[in-house]
Design a protein around this motif. Structure first.
Motif, PDB file in Angstrom:
ATOM      1  N   GLU A 271       0.874  -1.178   0.000  1.00  0.00           N
ATOM      2  CA  GLU A 271       0.000   0.000   0.000  1.00  0.00           C
ATOM      3  C   GLU A 271       0.912   1.230   0.000  1.00  0.00           C
ATOM      4  O   GLU A 271       1.047   1.938   1.003  1.00  0.00           O
ATOM      5  CB  GLU A 271      -0.918  -0.012   1.221  1.00  0.00           C
ATOM      6  N   VAL A 272       1.569   1.431  -1.115  1.00  0.00           N
ATOM      7  CA  VAL A 272       2.582   2.469  -1.243  1.00  0.00           C
ATOM      8  C   VAL A 272       2.000   3.653  -1.998  1.00  0.00           C
ATOM      9  O   VAL A 272       1.513   3.501  -3.134  1.00  0.00           O
ATOM     10  CB  VAL A 272       3.838   1.935  -1.961  1.00  0.00           C
ATOM     11  N   ASP A 273       2.054   4.813  -1.377  1.00  0.00           N
ATOM     12  CA  ASP A 273       1.567   6.047  -2.002  1.00  0.00           C
ATOM     13  C   ASP A 273       2.668   6.584  -2.899  1.00  0.00           C
ATOM     14  O   ASP A 273       3.724   7.023  -2.413  1.00  0.00           O
ATOM     15  CB  ASP A 273       1.193   7.056  -0.917  1.00  0.00           C
ATOM     16  N   ALA A 274       2.415   6.555  -4.198  1.00  0.00           N
ATOM     17  CA  ALA A 274       3.451   6.991  -5.148  1.00  0.00           C
ATOM     18  C   ALA A 274       3.686   8.482  -5.104  1.00  0.00           C
ATOM     19  O   ALA A 274       4.682   8.973  -5.648  1.00  0.00           O
ATOM     20  CB  ALA A 274       3.052   6.568  -6.568  1.00  0.00           C
ATOM     21  N   ALA A 275       2.776   9.246  -4.465  1.00  0.00           N
ATOM     22  CA  ALA A 275       2.919  10.701  -4.448  1.00  0.00           C
ATOM     23  C   ALA A 275       3.784  11.197  -3.295  1.00  0.00           C
ATOM     24  O   ALA A 275       3.903  12.406  -3.094  1.00  0.00           O
ATOM     25  CB  ALA A 275       1.532  11.340  -4.354  1.00  0.00           C
ATOM     26  N   VAL A 276       4.376  10.270  -2.507  1.00  0.00           N
ATOM     27  CA  VAL A 276       5.236  10.696  -1.386  1.00  0.00           C
ATOM     28  C   VAL A 276       6.434  11.448  -1.940  1.00  0.00           C
ATOM     29  O   VAL A 276       7.099  11.002  -2.882  1.00  0.00           O
ATOM     30  CB  VAL A 276       5.676   9.481  -0.557  1.00  0.00           C
ATOM     31  N   ALA A 277       6.710  12.610  -1.359  1.00  0.00           N
ATOM     32  CA  ALA A 277       7.786  13.475  -1.845  1.00  0.00           C
ATOM     33  C   ALA A 277       9.146  12.857  -1.579  1.00  0.00           C
ATOM     34  O   ALA A 277       9.323  12.091  -0.624  1.00  0.00           O
ATOM     35  CB  ALA A 277       7.694  14.846  -1.159  1.00  0.00           C
ATOM     36  N   PRO A 278      10.115  13.152  -2.425  1.00  0.00           N
ATOM     37  CA  PRO A 278      11.472  12.642  -2.201  1.00  0.00           C
ATOM     38  C   PRO A 278      12.038  13.163  -0.864  1.00  0.00           C
ATOM     39  O   PRO A 278      11.651  14.212  -0.365  1.00  0.00           O
ATOM     40  CB  PRO A 278      12.261  13.185  -3.390  1.00  0.00           C
ATOM     41  N   ILE A 279      12.972  12.407  -0.328  1.00  0.00           N
ATOM     42  CA  ILE A 279      13.617  12.780   0.942  1.00  0.00           C
ATOM     43  C   ILE A 279      15.122  12.774   0.765  1.00  0.00           C
ATOM     44  O   ILE A 279      15.642  12.238  -0.222  1.00  0.00           O
ATOM     45  CB  ILE A 279      13.218  11.819   2.080  1.00  0.00           C
ATOM     46  N   GLU A 280      15.799  13.389   1.732  1.00  0.00           N
ATOM     47  CA  GLU A 280      17.261  13.331   1.758  1.00  0.00           C
ATOM     48  C   GLU A 280      17.654  12.361   2.867  1.00  0.00           C
ATOM     49  O   GLU A 280      17.403  12.604   4.037  1.00  0.00           O
ATOM     50  CB  GLU A 280      17.854  14.715   2.036  1.00  0.00           C
ATOM     51  N   SER A 281      18.273  11.232   2.451  1.00  0.00           N
ATOM     52  CA  SER A 281      18.624  10.225   3.436  1.00  0.00           C
ATOM     53  C   SER A 281      19.747   9.365   2.900  1.00  0.00           C
ATOM     54  O   SER A 281      20.235   9.571   1.782  1.00  0.00           O
ATOM     55  CB  SER A 281      17.390   9.372   3.776  1.00  0.00           C
ATOM     56  N   ASP A 282      20.162   8.387   3.729  1.00  0.00           N
ATOM     57  CA  ASP A 282      21.231   7.463   3.355  1.00  0.00           C
ATOM     58  C   ASP A 282      20.595   6.192   2.786  1.00  0.00           C
ATOM     59  O   ASP A 282      19.843   5.509   3.490  1.00  0.00           O
ATOM     60  CB  ASP A 282      22.086   7.145   4.586  1.00  0.00           C
ATOM     61  N   ARG A 283      20.899   5.881   1.533  1.00  0.00           N
ATOM     62  CA  ARG A 283      20.258   4.743   0.877  1.00  0.00           C
ATOM     63  C   ARG A 283      20.614   3.433   1.567  1.00  0.00           C
ATOM     64  O   ARG A 283      19.749   2.581   1.805  1.00  0.00           O
ATOM     65  CB  ARG A 283      20.678   4.697  -0.607  1.00  0.00           C
ATOM     66  N   ASP A 284      21.897   3.224   1.876  1.00  0.00           N
ATOM     67  CA  ASP A 284      22.313   1.964   2.502  1.00  0.00           C
ATOM     68  C   ASP A 284      21.632   1.776   3.852  1.00  0.00           C
ATOM     69  O   ASP A 284      21.229   0.660   4.199  1.00  0.00           O
ATOM     70  CB  ASP A 284      23.830   1.935   2.673  1.00  0.00           C
TER      71      ASP A 284
END
Length: 571
Positions: A447-460
């Motif tokens: 149940e993933v909302d595709a409209a969630v805004a990008p974030i700044e985080s660590d991918r790993d």
């Protein structure tokens, strides 16, 4: 360290410490009693010295007044009374004078016609004495006790002997003796000069109580004891001259007072407001002033005889005992924690070694079978390859957990933040775990909302968090047959929820599931290998990214882990 050993060790610390504290308090109480006895003895010596000095000063005044009275020239009653009046007017210590004759009573002042109110009061005060209804010598005062009276008498006797030795005339020669015997050889006004040819008898003092006050009467006998010539002392003048025997400043913690025969304070040195409830440290009688006392009181703050010493010492001992107990308890607790951590780390090493060995053995076995071309069926070859990939991923997760744990423990974990599209990253990670979920018999619901805004985080770090949560669901919630992953945008930032329909977590363990090395002690966790680090590392990574990871029971059973991440800040 077992619970029994921990309690035994703590009791071994508690009992000697309490015994030490009790012994210290006992010794302190004894020391306080000793100090109080010492303070009382010092106060008693001090006020005894003051009382003795007052007695000596009064004795000096008495001797001086009687000697002066004896030195007055003798003569008829009129001449003698004139001389007595002149002496009274010139001496501030003399209040009244009198002449008394045996069988005739008071001759002067005239009891029938006193010349003033003062004389009338004087006659009234001493009427029983002048009428032979009272003894001229005072009865002994038993209230002072034999010891104090003997001591005062001894001091006065020694003082008088010294005065007599100091005033002793040289031994006269026969010629000088003849000259002294010649008529008119005496010096006028010298002590005893006017008594030539007169028989001088005994002298004495009579303390007298009248009008609720103490009075002193001095006299001596002449004419074979038929006549007594005497005077009454001006008490205020005498007492004002006695106050110099008191110290100008009271000793520390004490108040010294002169108490009259009525129990009233005549003079005081010190700040204490003395009342009927005040208990003296020590008291000494003034032998020359019957029923008068010199007393020493402890000040209101306790002084040296109060409980301040014991109170402060008890607080110090209590602080010392509490410090020992707290310090010892802290050391025991730390030793217990270190022992628990050591056992957990030993278990962790054992579990990690087993988990490393299992995928490596599986990878090696299938790789050797494929390498020897012993499997010709293409379907089985693909199955073996998927197994190798799955075990490699498991091995990677395990190694990453160990590395992250080491970095987080040492505070060396660094995060390389970049812009991340969280929906696509989440789908990518779930796709990589689809096969594992299917092998565990679990259905993956997205149940993933595709409209969630990008974030700044660590991918790993995000990958490690998601994989650990999915791995936790596969291990412990496979009975529920489903795992739901939700992604929603909220005001504070995106939220990812991992919901399963498994057996859930007992209430007693919910507060500790994020502790390192902690595993729920149940048959479910006993069947699964694990290090107890997955959830702990996931929470630490989430907090390192500025977010949080929390647990809440899932509606209808199971678990729900909620990962909150911070929104991207505007630049």
């Amino acid at each position: 360290m077992t619970r029994f050993r921990l309690i035994t060790t703590w009791l071994l610390l508690l009992i000697p410490t309490l015994l030490l504290g009790i012994g210290a308090l006992y010794l302190l109480k004894g020391e306080e009693d000793r100090l109080e006895r010492s303070a009382r003895a010092t106060a008693r010596d001090r006020i005894s010295a003051i009382a003795g000095n007052i007695d000596l000063a009064v004795a000096e005044v008495k001797d001086g007044l009687v000697e002066t009275l004896r030195g007055l020239p003798q003569g008829g009653i009129l001449r003698q009374t004139d001389l007595l009046e002149d002496w009274k007017r010139g001496n501030p210590l003399v209040r009244n004078v009198f002449v008394w004759e045996g069988g005739r009573g008071l001759r002067y002042p005239d009891p029938e016609m006193p010349s003033s109110d003062e004389e009338a009061d004087f006659i009234r005060r001493y009427l029983p004495l002048f009428a032979d209804q009272a003894a001229w010598q005072a009865p002994p005062d038993d209230s002072r006790g034999a010891a104090s009276e003997d001591m005062a008498s001894s001091i006065l006797l020694e003082r008088r002997e010294l005065r007599q030795l100091a005033k002793q005339a040289p031994i006269a020669s026969e010629a000088s003796a003849d000259r002294a015997a010649a008529p008119g050889a005496g010096l006028a006004g010298a002590p005893g000069a006017g008594l030539a040819g007169a028989a001088i008898g005994a002298s004495g003092w009579r303390p007298w109580f009248a009008d609720n006050r103490l009075h002193l009467l001095g006299w001596y006998e002449t004419d074979g004891g038929s006549r007594r010539i005497g005077f009454e002392v001006e008490m205020m003048a005498l007492l004002s001259r006695l106050l110099g025997n008191f110290p100008p400043d009271a000793p520390y913690g004490e108040t010294i007072a002169l108490i009259d025969g009525n129990g009233d304070i005549f003079h005081q040195v010190g700040p204490l407001e003395i009342s009927a409830d005040s208990r003296p440290l020590a008291a000494a009688s003034v032998a020359s002033l019957p029923h008068w006392m010199v007393t020493a009181y402890p000040n209101a703050d306790g002084g040296r005889s109060g409980t301040g010493f014991l109170l402060i010492s008890s607080l110090l001992v209590g602080t010392f005992v509490v410090a020992i107990l707290l310090g010892g308890s802290l050391l025991l607790w730390q030793a217990h924690r270190n022992q628990v951590d050591a056992r957990q780390k030993t278990s962790f090493v054992s579990n990690v070694s087993h988990e490393l060995k299992t995928p490596l053995t599986t990878i090696r076995m299938y790789a050797e079978m494929l390498g020897e071309k012993r499997i010709e069926d293409a379907g089985r070859q693909q199955s073996y390859l998927r197994t190798i990939i799955r075990e490699s991923q498991r091995l990677t997760r395990l190694v990453n957990n160990v590395l992250d744990f080491s970095r987080l423990e040492q505070g060396r974990k660094a995060f390389a933040k970049e812009e991340i599209a969280l929906p696509s990253l989440l789908h990518e990670l779930l796709d990589s775990q689809q096969v594992r979920l299917e092998d565990a018999g679990m259905q993956l619901i997205r149940e993933v909302d595709a409209a969630v805004a990008p974030i700044e985080s660590d991918r790993d770090a995000l990958e490690q968090i998601v994989l650990n949560l999915v791995d936790n669901a596969i291990k412990y919630a496979a009975e529920g047959k489903s795992l739901t992953v939700e992604l929603q945008q909220q005001k504070g930032g995106p939220v990812v929820r991992f919901k399963d329909d498994g057996p859930g977590i007992p209430a007693g363990h919910r507060g500790r599931i994020f502790d390192k090395f902690h595993r729920v002690d149940a048959s479910l966790t006993a069947r699964q290998q694990g290090s107890g680090l997955g959830l702990s590392i996931a929470r630490q990574l989430a907090e390192g990214l500025g977010g949080s990871l929390s647990f809440c029971p899932n509606t209808g059973g199971g678990c729900c882990f909620e990962l909150t991440l911070p929104a991207r800040s505007d630049r």
